[in-house]
Motif scaffolding. Structure first.
Motif, PDB file in Angstrom:
ATOM      1  N   LEU A 112       0.850  -1.194   0.000  1.00 55.30           N
ATOM      2  CA  LEU A 112       0.000   0.000   0.000  1.00 55.30           C
ATOM      3  C   LEU A 112       0.884   1.242   0.000  1.00 55.30           C
ATOM      4  CD1 LEU A 112      -2.857   1.175   0.150  1.00 55.30           C
ATOM      5  CD2 LEU A 112      -2.706   1.000   2.642  1.00 55.30           C
ATOM      6  N   PHE A 113       1.784   1.336   0.971  1.00 51.42           N
ATOM      7  CA  PHE A 113       2.795   2.387   1.009  1.00 51.42           C
ATOM      8  C   PHE A 113       3.810   2.081   2.105  1.00 51.42           C
ATOM      9  CE2 PHE A 113      -0.131   4.003   4.179  1.00 51.42           C
ATOM     10  CZ  PHE A 113       0.638   4.720   5.081  1.00 51.42           C
ATOM     11  N   THR A 114       4.905   2.813   2.072  1.00 56.35           N
ATOM     12  CA  THR A 114       5.952   2.693   3.085  1.00 56.35           C
ATOM     13  C   THR A 114       6.224   4.085   3.647  1.00 56.35           C
ATOM     14  OG1 THR A 114       7.759   3.022   1.529  1.00 56.35           O
ATOM     15  CG2 THR A 114       7.056   0.748   1.909  1.00 56.35           C
ATOM     16  N   PHE A 115       6.794   4.135   4.839  1.00 54.90           N
ATOM     17  CA  PHE A 115       7.221   5.414   5.408  1.00 54.90           C
ATOM     18  C   PHE A 115       8.332   5.161   6.421  1.00 54.90           C
ATOM     19  CE2 PHE A 115       4.218   3.988   8.563  1.00 54.90           C
ATOM     20  CZ  PHE A 115       4.654   4.525   9.773  1.00 54.90           C
ATOM     21  N   ASP A 116       9.059   6.215   6.739  1.00 53.61           N
ATOM     22  CA  ASP A 116      10.136   6.155   7.724  1.00 53.61           C
ATOM     23  C   ASP A 116       9.731   6.963   8.953  1.00 53.61           C
ATOM     24  OD1 ASP A 116      11.844   4.728   5.971  1.00 53.61           O
ATOM     25  OD2 ASP A 116      12.423   6.600   4.998  1.00 53.61           O
ATOM     26  N   SER A 117      10.113   6.484  10.118  1.00 50.30           N
ATOM     27  CA  SER A 117       9.852   7.187  11.369  1.00 50.30           C
ATOM     28  C   SER A 117      11.178   7.601  11.994  1.00 50.30           C
ATOM     29  CB  SER A 117       9.079   6.295  12.342  1.00 50.30           C
ATOM     30  OG  SER A 117       9.045   6.886  13.626  1.00 50.30           O
ATOM     31  N   GLU A 118      11.363   8.897  12.150  1.00 45.85           N
ATOM     32  CA  GLU A 118      12.565   9.383  12.835  1.00 45.85           C
ATOM     33  C   GLU A 118      12.504   9.055  14.321  1.00 45.85           C
ATOM     34  OE1 GLU A 118      13.373  13.485  12.005  1.00 45.85           O
ATOM     35  OE2 GLU A 118      13.263  13.171   9.837  1.00 45.85           O
ATOM     36  N   ASP A 119      11.291   9.081  14.902  1.00 44.28           N
ATOM     37  CA  ASP A 119      11.140   8.804  16.334  1.00 44.28           C
ATOM     38  C   ASP A 119      11.614   7.399  16.698  1.00 44.28           C
ATOM     39  OD1 ASP A 119      10.092  11.320  16.729  1.00 44.28           O
ATOM     40  OD2 ASP A 119       8.016  10.640  16.664  1.00 44.28           O
ATOM     41  N   TYR A 120      11.325   6.431  15.834  1.00 46.76           N
ATOM     42  CA  TYR A 120      11.691   5.041  16.118  1.00 46.76           C
ATOM     43  C   TYR A 120      12.905   4.571  15.320  1.00 46.76           C
ATOM     44  CZ  TYR A 120       7.393   4.702  18.764  1.00 46.76           C
ATOM     45  OH  TYR A 120       6.415   4.902  19.697  1.00 46.76           O
ATOM     46  N   GLU A 171       7.652  -7.949  12.874  1.00 52.17           N
ATOM     47  CA  GLU A 171       6.384  -7.588  13.498  1.00 52.17           C
ATOM     48  C   GLU A 171       6.580  -6.433  14.469  1.00 52.17           C
ATOM     49  OE1 GLU A 171       4.133 -10.794  15.117  1.00 52.17           O
ATOM     50  OE2 GLU A 171       4.388 -12.027  13.324  1.00 52.17           O
ATOM     51  N   ILE A 172       5.558  -5.582  14.563  1.00 48.14           N
ATOM     52  CA  ILE A 172       5.581  -4.445  15.479  1.00 48.14           C
ATOM     53  C   ILE A 172       5.072  -4.939  16.826  1.00 48.14           C
ATOM     54  CG2 ILE A 172       4.663  -2.141  15.911  1.00 48.14           C
ATOM     55  CD1 ILE A 172       4.295  -1.977  12.792  1.00 48.14           C
ATOM     56  N   GLU A 173       5.855  -4.727  17.882  1.00 46.36           N
ATOM     57  CA  GLU A 173       5.506  -5.283  19.180  1.00 46.36           C
ATOM     58  C   GLU A 173       5.136  -4.236  20.219  1.00 46.36           C
ATOM     59  OE1 GLU A 173       8.734  -7.845  20.247  1.00 46.36           O
ATOM     60  OE2 GLU A 173       8.356  -9.206  18.575  1.00 46.36           O
ATOM     61  N   SER A 174       5.625  -3.032  20.104  1.00 46.67           N
ATOM     62  CA  SER A 174       5.388  -1.987  21.094  1.00 46.67           C
ATOM     63  C   SER A 174       4.019  -1.332  20.879  1.00 46.67           C
ATOM     64  CB  SER A 174       6.492  -0.931  20.977  1.00 46.67           C
ATOM     65  OG  SER A 174       6.097   0.299  21.505  1.00 46.67           O
ATOM     66  N   ASP A 192       3.132   1.678  21.821  1.00 47.57           N
ATOM     67  CA  ASP A 192       3.345   3.052  21.366  1.00 47.57           C
ATOM     68  C   ASP A 192       3.669   3.092  19.874  1.00 47.57           C
ATOM     69  OD1 ASP A 192       2.868   4.114  23.877  1.00 47.57           O
ATOM     70  OD2 ASP A 192       4.992   4.138  24.442  1.00 47.57           O
ATOM     71  N   GLU A 193       4.463   2.135  19.429  1.00 49.81           N
ATOM     72  CA  GLU A 193       4.808   2.053  18.015  1.00 49.81           C
ATOM     73  C   GLU A 193       3.550   1.763  17.190  1.00 49.81           C
ATOM     74  OE1 GLU A 193       8.424  -0.049  15.484  1.00 49.81           O
ATOM     75  OE2 GLU A 193       8.046  -0.689  17.544  1.00 49.81           O
ATOM     76  N   TRP A 194       2.677   0.859  17.681  1.00 48.87           N
ATOM     77  CA  TRP A 194       1.428   0.543  16.990  1.00 48.87           C
ATOM     78  C   TRP A 194       0.550   1.779  16.874  1.00 48.87           C
ATOM     79  CZ3 TRP A 194      -0.150  -2.501  13.526  1.00 48.87           C
ATOM     80  CH2 TRP A 194       0.262  -3.825  13.455  1.00 48.87           C
ATOM     81  N   LYS A 195       0.461   2.564  17.945  1.00 50.12           N
ATOM     82  CA  LYS A 195      -0.359   3.783  17.906  1.00 50.12           C
ATOM     83  C   LYS A 195       0.131   4.728  16.819  1.00 50.12           C
ATOM     84  CE  LYS A 195      -1.704   3.749  22.755  1.00 50.12           C
ATOM     85  NZ  LYS A 195      -1.539   4.411  24.054  1.00 50.12           N
ATOM     86  N   MET A 196       1.445   4.918  16.733  1.00 52.46           N
ATOM     87  CA  MET A 196       2.021   5.799  15.725  1.00 52.46           C
ATOM     88  C   MET A 196       1.712   5.281  14.325  1.00 52.46           C
ATOM     89  SD  MET A 196       4.828   5.966  13.421  1.00 52.46           S
ATOM     90  CE  MET A 196       5.848   4.637  14.017  1.00 52.46           C
ATOM     91  N   VAL A 197       1.879   3.971  14.107  1.00 50.01           N
ATOM     92  CA  VAL A 197       1.636   3.363  12.798  1.00 50.01           C
ATOM     93  C   VAL A 197       0.158   3.507  12.421  1.00 50.01           C
ATOM     94  CG1 VAL A 197       1.575   1.136  11.588  1.00 50.01           C
ATOM     95  CG2 VAL A 197       3.606   1.797  12.885  1.00 50.01           C
ATOM     96  N   GLU A 198      -0.742   3.277  13.372  1.00 49.24           N
ATOM     97  CA  GLU A 198      -2.176   3.423  13.105  1.00 49.24           C
ATOM     98  C   GLU A 198      -2.536   4.860  12.747  1.00 49.24           C
ATOM     99  OE1 GLU A 198      -3.895   1.840  16.697  1.00 49.24           O
ATOM    100  OE2 GLU A 198      -4.050  -0.172  15.825  1.00 49.24           O
ATOM    101  N   GLU A 199      -1.911   5.837  13.411  1.00 47.82           N
ATOM    102  CA  GLU A 199      -2.170   7.240  13.088  1.00 47.82           C
ATOM    103  C   GLU A 199      -1.740   7.564  11.664  1.00 47.82           C
ATOM    104  OE1 GLU A 199      -0.393   9.754  16.068  1.00 47.82           O
ATOM    105  OE2 GLU A 199      -1.630   8.887  17.660  1.00 47.82           O
ATOM    106  N   VAL A 200      -0.585   7.051  11.260  1.00 48.37           N
ATOM    107  CA  VAL A 200      -0.106   7.282   9.886  1.00 48.37           C
ATOM    108  C   VAL A 200      -1.075   6.652   8.890  1.00 48.37           C
ATOM    109  CG1 VAL A 200       1.740   6.750   8.233  1.00 48.37           C
ATOM    110  CG2 VAL A 200       2.316   7.521  10.547  1.00 48.37           C
ATOM    111  N   LEU A 201      -1.515   5.419   9.154  1.00 49.30           N
ATOM    112  CA  LEU A 201      -2.453   4.742   8.262  1.00 49.30           C
ATOM    113  C   LEU A 201      -3.774   5.502   8.185  1.00 49.30           C
ATOM    114  CD1 LEU A 201      -3.235   2.413   6.411  1.00 49.30           C
ATOM    115  CD2 LEU A 201      -3.935   1.138   8.452  1.00 49.30           C
ATOM    116  N   ASN A 202      -4.310   5.922   9.324  1.00 54.21           N
ATOM    117  CA  ASN A 202      -5.567   6.661   9.331  1.00 54.21           C
ATOM    118  C   ASN A 202      -5.455   7.968   8.558  1.00 54.21           C
ATOM    119  OD1 ASN A 202      -6.881   4.680  10.807  1.00 54.21           O
ATOM    120  ND2 ASN A 202      -6.440   5.650  12.767  1.00 54.21           N
TER     121      ASN A 202
END
Length: 95
Positions: free
Chosen positions: A23-31, A71-74, A76-86
């Motif tokens: 679908l798409f990719t992105f980079d996170s500076e925070d993680y 796999e994403i395990e954290s 906080d990391e899941w919340k960030m990923v979900e926000e980007v997807l939304n």
């Protein structure tokens, strides 16, 4: 990643292979990681699909299709990923 549709084959715990579209990719500076969103390649355009997210290590050319998915395990990391997807899905709904 190139503009052409990329596909990745995922193998489940039983050895079954399933082809997914990127679908798409992105980079996170925070993680300090890269992330990828995938959906089944056999999904119809009007069908609701299960989108999967992974962090990934790109190959030497920077591509996700030959790199390592993790796999994403954290939480906080899941919340960030979900926000980007939304945000992505919300932007596409407006087009």
């Amino acid at each position: 990643m190139s503009e052409e549709e990329q596909q990745i084959t995922l193998v489940d715990e039983h050895g079954n292979e399933e082809l997914h579209n990127v679908l798409f990719t992105f980079d996170s500076e925070d993680y300090g990681k890269s992330y990828i969103f995938l959906y089944p390649s056999d999904a119809e355009n009007d069908e609701q699909v299960d989108i999967q997210a992974y962090s990934y290590t790109p190959d030497a050319d920077g591509n996700a299709d030959a790199g390592q998915l993790t796999e994403i395990e954290s939480d906080d990391e899941w919340k960030m990923v979900e926000e980007v997807l939304n945000t992505f899905l919300g932007d596409n709904d407006e087009e």
